[in-house]
Design a protein around this motif. Structure first.
Motif, short mmCIF file in Angstrom:
data_model
loop_
_atom_site.label_atom_id
_atom_site.label_comp_id
_atom_site.label_asym_id
_atom_site.label_seq_id
_atom_site.Cartn_x
_atom_site.Cartn_y
_atom_site.Cartn_z
N ALA A 1 34.00 44.11 35.06
CA ALA A 1 34.26 44.14 36.50
C ALA A 1 34.29 42.71 37.03
CB ALA A 1 33.21 44.96 37.24
N ALA A 2 34.97 42.55 38.17
CA ALA A 2 35.08 41.24 38.82
C ALA A 2 34.62 41.35 40.27
CB ALA A 2 36.51 40.73 38.76
N LEU A 3 34.14 40.23 40.78
CA LEU A 3 33.71 40.13 42.17
C LEU A 3 34.27 38.83 42.73
CD1 LEU A 3 31.73 41.51 44.29
CD2 LEU A 3 30.05 39.81 43.54
N VAL A 4 35.09 38.92 43.77
CA VAL A 4 35.80 37.75 44.29
C VAL A 4 35.78 37.78 45.81
CG1 VAL A 4 37.97 36.47 44.33
CG2 VAL A 4 37.36 37.79 42.30
N GLN A 5 35.43 36.64 46.41
CA GLN A 5 35.43 36.55 47.87
C GLN A 5 35.98 35.19 48.27
OE1 GLN A 5 32.30 38.57 49.90
NE2 GLN A 5 31.95 36.85 51.31
N LEU A 6 37.11 35.20 48.97
CA LEU A 6 37.77 33.99 49.44
C LEU A 6 37.53 33.82 50.94
CD1 LEU A 6 39.90 31.63 49.39
CD2 LEU A 6 41.67 33.41 49.62
N HIS A 7 36.98 32.67 51.32
CA HIS A 7 36.80 32.33 52.73
C HIS A 7 37.79 31.24 53.10
CE1 HIS A 7 32.86 34.34 53.76
NE2 HIS A 7 32.90 34.48 52.44
N VAL A 8 38.63 31.51 54.09
CA VAL A 8 39.61 30.54 54.57
C VAL A 8 39.25 30.18 56.01
CG1 VAL A 8 42.03 30.10 55.05
CG2 VAL A 8 41.39 31.54 53.10
N THR A 9 39.11 28.88 56.27
CA THR A 9 38.82 28.40 57.62
C THR A 9 40.03 27.63 58.12
OG1 THR A 9 36.47 28.22 57.09
CG2 THR A 9 37.24 27.06 59.05
N TYR A 10 40.51 28.02 59.29
CA TYR A 10 41.67 27.35 59.88
C TYR A 10 41.23 26.17 60.73
CZ TYR A 10 44.28 31.50 58.42
OH TYR A 10 44.84 32.50 57.67
N ALA A 11 42.21 25.37 61.11
CA ALA A 11 41.92 24.16 61.88
C ALA A 11 41.25 24.48 63.21
CB ALA A 11 43.21 23.38 62.12
N ASP A 12 41.53 25.66 63.77
CA ASP A 12 40.93 26.01 65.06
C ASP A 12 39.54 26.63 64.90
OD1 ASP A 12 41.46 28.49 64.02
OD2 ASP A 12 42.86 29.12 65.59
N GLY A 13 39.02 26.69 63.66
CA GLY A 13 37.69 27.22 63.43
C GLY A 13 37.62 28.70 63.12
N THR A 14 38.73 29.40 63.30
CA THR A 14 38.72 30.83 62.96
C THR A 14 38.73 30.99 61.43
OG1 THR A 14 41.14 30.94 63.07
CG2 THR A 14 39.89 31.46 65.08
N ALA B 1 48.46 49.63 38.02
CA ALA B 1 47.49 50.66 38.42
C ALA B 1 46.66 50.17 39.59
CB ALA B 1 46.59 51.00 37.24
N ALA B 2 45.97 51.10 40.21
CA ALA B 2 45.04 50.73 41.28
C ALA B 2 43.75 50.21 40.66
CB ALA B 2 44.75 51.95 42.15
N ALA B 3 43.02 49.46 41.47
CA ALA B 3 41.66 49.07 41.09
C ALA B 3 40.69 50.09 41.65
CB ALA B 3 41.34 47.69 41.63
N ALA B 4 39.51 50.12 41.08
CA ALA B 4 38.46 51.01 41.56
C ALA B 4 37.18 50.21 41.71
CB ALA B 4 38.24 52.16 40.57
N SER B 5 36.36 50.58 42.66
CA SER B 5 35.09 49.89 42.85
C SER B 5 34.08 50.39 41.82
CB SER B 5 34.57 50.08 44.27
OG SER B 5 34.35 51.45 44.52
N LEU B 6 33.12 49.54 41.53
CA LEU B 6 32.08 49.86 40.56
C LEU B 6 30.74 49.51 41.20
CD1 LEU B 6 32.14 50.89 37.61
CD2 LEU B 6 31.92 48.51 36.87
N TRP C 1 32.51 44.98 43.65
CA TRP C 1 32.84 44.91 42.23
C TRP C 1 34.04 45.83 41.96
CZ3 TRP C 1 30.88 41.55 38.85
CH2 TRP C 1 29.64 40.97 39.10
N ILE C 2 35.03 45.30 41.24
CA ILE C 2 36.20 46.11 40.95
C ILE C 2 36.54 46.07 39.46
CG2 ILE C 2 37.22 45.93 43.25
CD1 ILE C 2 39.15 43.81 42.07
N THR C 3 37.20 47.13 39.03
CA THR C 3 37.65 47.30 37.66
C THR C 3 38.90 48.17 37.72
OG1 THR C 3 36.85 47.87 35.44
CG2 THR C 3 36.33 49.42 37.21
N PRO C 4 39.72 48.22 36.70
CA PRO C 4 40.88 49.13 36.78
C PRO C 4 40.45 50.58 36.98
CG PRO C 4 41.16 47.55 34.99
CD PRO C 4 39.76 47.38 35.49
#
Length: 891
Positions: free
Chosen positions: A231-244, A292-297, A120-123
């Motif tokens: 606060a926001a929570l974001v998770q991006l999963h990227v899968t490549y053609a080779d499975g990585t 500004a930087a973000a900070a975890s919450l 979780w992040i916030t400014p």
């Protein structure tokens, strides 16, 4: 092909993205050419690849069954972030076998909190005041290789957020993640962003506003009810053609800034200063120097659940129908429809020009802009131009309830307003439309349109009472009385599934139910007819959609409510203690009171009996024999106690009010001669009141139902078509385009009910719709088979007031239609049933020897008609799927 499998769903949704880990429930519909088609067997295959059905994960084989809804998956347990593919074939009672259906899919989300690597992040509070009014912008740049095969973002926020990727908003949902019991449950959303990514530099961003989590709520101007930090929570999963795989997560490496949205609140509106726009802030090549930087919450992950409700979206756009210069000189747009949503404006103006839009539902009797009924809600949007050509803007994190828009500051406003520069965007939970009704009476048709618009405006993530003033809360009583009407007009299965889970989460330890869900009223709870939503709504979902799993999930909550009631009364079987809203807004109330004259303990005990009966019925459906015995016995004792307390030995209901008689009839609390007397006396009460109702929120939903069911259908019709106050059509004649909170929200002289509680978009009295569909049109479900597996078709013709009616409903099995026409000489009824269903049809006033179907005599048999017989009421038929046209002369 004579048999076709189509419209595949998982949990009632086509191709759902981001599901939970529970075994999915499959559904499908059949298409068949022959009447009387029933499914006799099915086969389902599930694979982990679209071309993987030669090695399925699960194959039912040919399974002898007529089930085509809520068929539970029994294969290997679903795993996270996996897309599963499935197909179905079926066999019918004529020996037909379908081809395989088209391939459909479902995809799971993150099924364990351990899989969340994001934080979780916030400014950073050292750089940006965490309590600042402006909306936060959070961003990160990241690099990707080429050949992206798939990509998903899992995101949520406290309060509400918009997600951006490479300069564009992701998805078309609004006000995500919605409003839940945040301490117990917080939805996250899943987005397919495969086509949004590129090799090299990419950017991910979030706009974050207060919403329901932190913003102002209730008429007491409460804020920060769930927390004081966005606060926001974001998770991006990227899968490549080779499975990585590569994962990008929210963490303190993100940057933060305050953007051009200087203020945004659900009730009050938004201020947007275009001069402060951040440029292409969510692109990968954006220079974030100076941010500004973000900070975890530290916020919990255990409360996260995948999206359950239909997303909130813009579902329609409408244009203003007129520009009005009011007597006091205000410049006002008339949208022609009381709506919920926002205005999108376009303007060319010098930098710094402030265009202000204020929203209201009605004009006063002099024709001036009226905001008194908004109470403290400002419902105001302000746009400050940057002075660069044509600028277009719509608010991001608020919504308004309005028909009229007062405009200030627009260039050239002294000469009027260009209507083509303003567009109304209608916003609500994007529920599929499922029902239709129309008849020969145009005012009744407008009433139906008002019911539908009222539902749209108030089904915005939670079933609110009203969408405009400083309230907009999920009142349990309103939801309970309207749920059957709601479930006809729209597919509200996911909508109420999510809300019921919040109800169970906010339910008190002793089983009490808060007045509003989510609960934000400081512990006030447990009024009869309000708390009963804990029982009535799950039962309605089961009856309408066959959702036995939800019924089982809510069963403990249902029992807890009835057990709570049992512990309250001075007698174990009467509820005669505590606070109750009573017959809210009943017209037989004492002066200066909101509560009708029906004794509150009578209402409370009547609903006690009703809820005990429904818990018994639910226990029987779920195979819980001991609970069925226990609550069946309780129901019987409460009914006996009611009769002893509120029915005299001669069979008279002790309270001489319409609502008291309605409840006694609706909940089977009077029997035999006492029932007949109760119906007669209810009819007389209405006749003595010159065919006007006096019922409030409690009695109104059932009033016409009990009249029609007990021999007084003509009286019910007279109430329906009554145009003078109080009546449903009074407001229609006053120009209403939604349902009013008060029967006389606008009085005949143009004056208003009190400002303190006078919504013009309040759906409770729209519960008359249930009677229109089930009784007037005659499209009803047989309670012995949920989800309209077996329909009950029984049109109740309209006497001298209605010459035709039509209803259609898209059930879980397919589309059911009923229409009728009647004159002084004959009647015609058309019925259409989908495959794998049957119906009992009662044609009132018909005689079998004179009845014809599609021009052929019915006596002697016809395809699809299993039986036909004369009865005291008319001809009763048992029919299968197909289209039928019955015609007969009046005897």
């Amino acid at each position: 092909m004579s048999l076709l499998v189509k419209a595949l769903t998982v949990g009632g949704r086509p191709n759902p993205l981001g599901t939970d880990g529970k075994p999915p429930q499959f559904g499908w519909k059949l298409e068949a050419a022959r009447r009387g088609t029933l499914q006799t067997a099915y086969r389902i295959q599930v694979a982990d690849a679209e071309d993987g059905f030669d090695r399925p994960l699960w194959d039912t084989g040919k399974t002898e069954s007529d089930a085509s809804i809520r068929v539970t998956y029994e294969g290997p347990a679903p795993v996270s972030r996996m897309r599963y593919f499935y197909r179905v074939k079926a066999w019918d009672n004529f020996g037909g076998e379908s081809d395989w259906s088209e391939i459909a899919w479902w995809e799971t989300g993150l099924l364990s909190e351990d899989e969340w690597q994001a934080r979780w992040i916030t400014p950073d509070p050292a750089a940006i005041d965490p309590l600042a009014e402006p909306v936060f912008a959070l961003r990160k740049s990241f690099e990707l290789k080429s050949d992206v095969r798939s990509a998903r973002v899992y995101a949520t926020g406290v309060g509400v957020y918009d997600l951006y990727l490479n300069g564009e908003k992701v998805g078309d949902d609004i006000l995500a993640p919605g409003w839940t019991s945040y301490r117990n449950r917080l939805q996250y959303q899943t987005y397919d962003v495969t086509d949004r990514l590129r090799a090299g530099s990419n950017g991910l961003g979030v706009l974050l506003a207060n919403g329901w989590y932190k913003g102002d709520l209730t008429w007491s101007d409460k804020s920060c009810l769930y927390g004081d930090r966005r606060a926001a929570l974001v998770q991006l999963h990227v899968t490549y053609a080779d499975g990585t795989e590569e994962i990008v997560v929210s963490d303190p490496t993100w940057s933060a800034a305050l953007g051009p949205i200087r203020y945004s609140e659900i009730y009050h509106g938004e201020i947007y200063d275009a001069r402060l726009e951040l440029g292409q802030w969510s692109r990968g090549d954006f220079d974030a120097a100076g941010w500004a930087a973000a900070a975890s919450l530290d916020l919990p992950m255990s409360v996260l659940v995948p999206q359950e409700n239909w997303p909130t979206r813009v579902t329609e756009t409408i244009r203003p129908v007129a520009f009005i210069r009011t007597p006091s000189g205000e410049a006002v747009l008339d949208m022609g429809q009381n709506m919920v949503g926002r205005i999108r404006l376009s303007v060319e103006a010098p930098a710094g020009t402030a265009v202000r839009l204020q929203h209201a539902e009605v004009l006063d009797k002099e024709g001036n802009f009226y905001v008194g009924n908004l109470r403290s809600a400002k419902q105001t949007v302000e746009y400050i131009a940057k002075g660069e050509g044509t600028e277009t803007y719509a608010p991001h994190f608020t919504f308004q309830g309005f028909r009229y828009v007062k405009v200030e500051g627009y260039p050239g406003i002294e000469n009027g307003l260009p209507l083509d520069r303003f567009v109304g965007e209608v916003i609500h939970s994007d529920m599929p439309r499922s029902g239709e009704f129309e008849c020969s009476h145009e005012l009744v048709n407008q009433l139906q349109r008002n019911i539908v618009w009222g539902q749209r405006g108030n089904f915005l993530d939670v079933p609110t009472d009203c969408p405009q003033r400083d309230e907009r809360l999920g009142w349990t009583g309103d939801a309970q009385v309207f749920v059957w009407t709601a479930a006809f007009n729209y597919d509200v299965g996911p909508f109420f599934q999510k809300w019921l889970r919040d109800l169970a989460a906010d339910q008190k330890e002793d089983g009490g139910v808060p007045f509003v869900i989510p609960d934000v009223l400081d512990g006030d709870h447990s009024s009869a007819a309000w708390g009963d939503a804990a029982v009535v709504v799950p039962w309605a979902m089961y009856a309408t959609y066959g959702d036995k799993a939800l019924l089982a999930e809510q069963f403990d909550s249902m029992k807890a409510w009835v057990d709570y009631i049992r512990a309250q009364g001075e007698s174990e079987y009467l509820w005669n203690t505590g606070f109750h809203f009573g017959d809210w807004l009943g017209l037989d109330a004492k002066e200066n009171s909101y509560v009708g004259a029906t004794p509150r303990d009578l209402i409370a005990t009547a609903f006690y009996a009703y809820s005990a009966k429904l818990v018994r019925d639910a226990a029987e459906v779920l195979g819980r024999e001991e609970d069925a015995r226990k609550y069946g016995e309780l129901y019987g004792r409460v009914v006996s106690a009611f009769r002893e307390e509120f029915v005299t030995p001669s069979g008279r209901i002790a309270a001489p009010t319409q609502t008291a008689h309605v409840l006694a009839l609706m909940f089977d609390l009077a029997e035999g001669e006492a029932r007949a007397r109760t119906a007669r006396e209810l009819n007389k009460l209405i006749e003595d009141n010159e065919f006007h109702l006096t019922t409030g929120f409690v009695g109104t939903p059932y009033l016409c139902h009990v009249l029609s069911a007990n021999g007084y259908h003509e009286t019910a019709l007279k109430l329906l078509v009554q145009e003078s106050y109080p009546s449903w059509l009074y407001s229609v004649n006053q120009g209403a385009t939604t349902i009013w909170e008060h029967w006389d929200g606008i009085k005949p002289d143009g004056s208003f009910w009190s400002d303190d509680m006078n919504s013009y978009n309040h759906y409770a009295y729209g519960a008359i719709g249930d009677w229109l569909y089930r009784v007037v049109a005659g499209l009803d479900a047989d309670g012995r088979a949920p989800a309209y597996k077996r329909a009950r078709i029984e049109p109740r013709f309209g006497g001298e007031w209605l010459t035709s009616a039509r209803a259609a409903y898209d059930s879980a099995y397919g589309r059911i239609e009923v229409s009728w026409r009647a004159d002084g000489m004959s009647r015609a009824v058309e019925v259409a049933l989908p495959p794998n269903t049957t119906a009992e049809v009662l044609l009132r006033g018909a005689a079998l020897d004179a009845l014809r179907e599609s021009g052929r005599p019915v006596r002697g048999g016809a395809e699809g008609i299993a039986s036909a017989a004369d009865t005291a009421d008319g001809v009763r038929l048992a029919v299968g799927s197909g289209v039928y046209r019955f015609e007969y002369p009046l005897a």
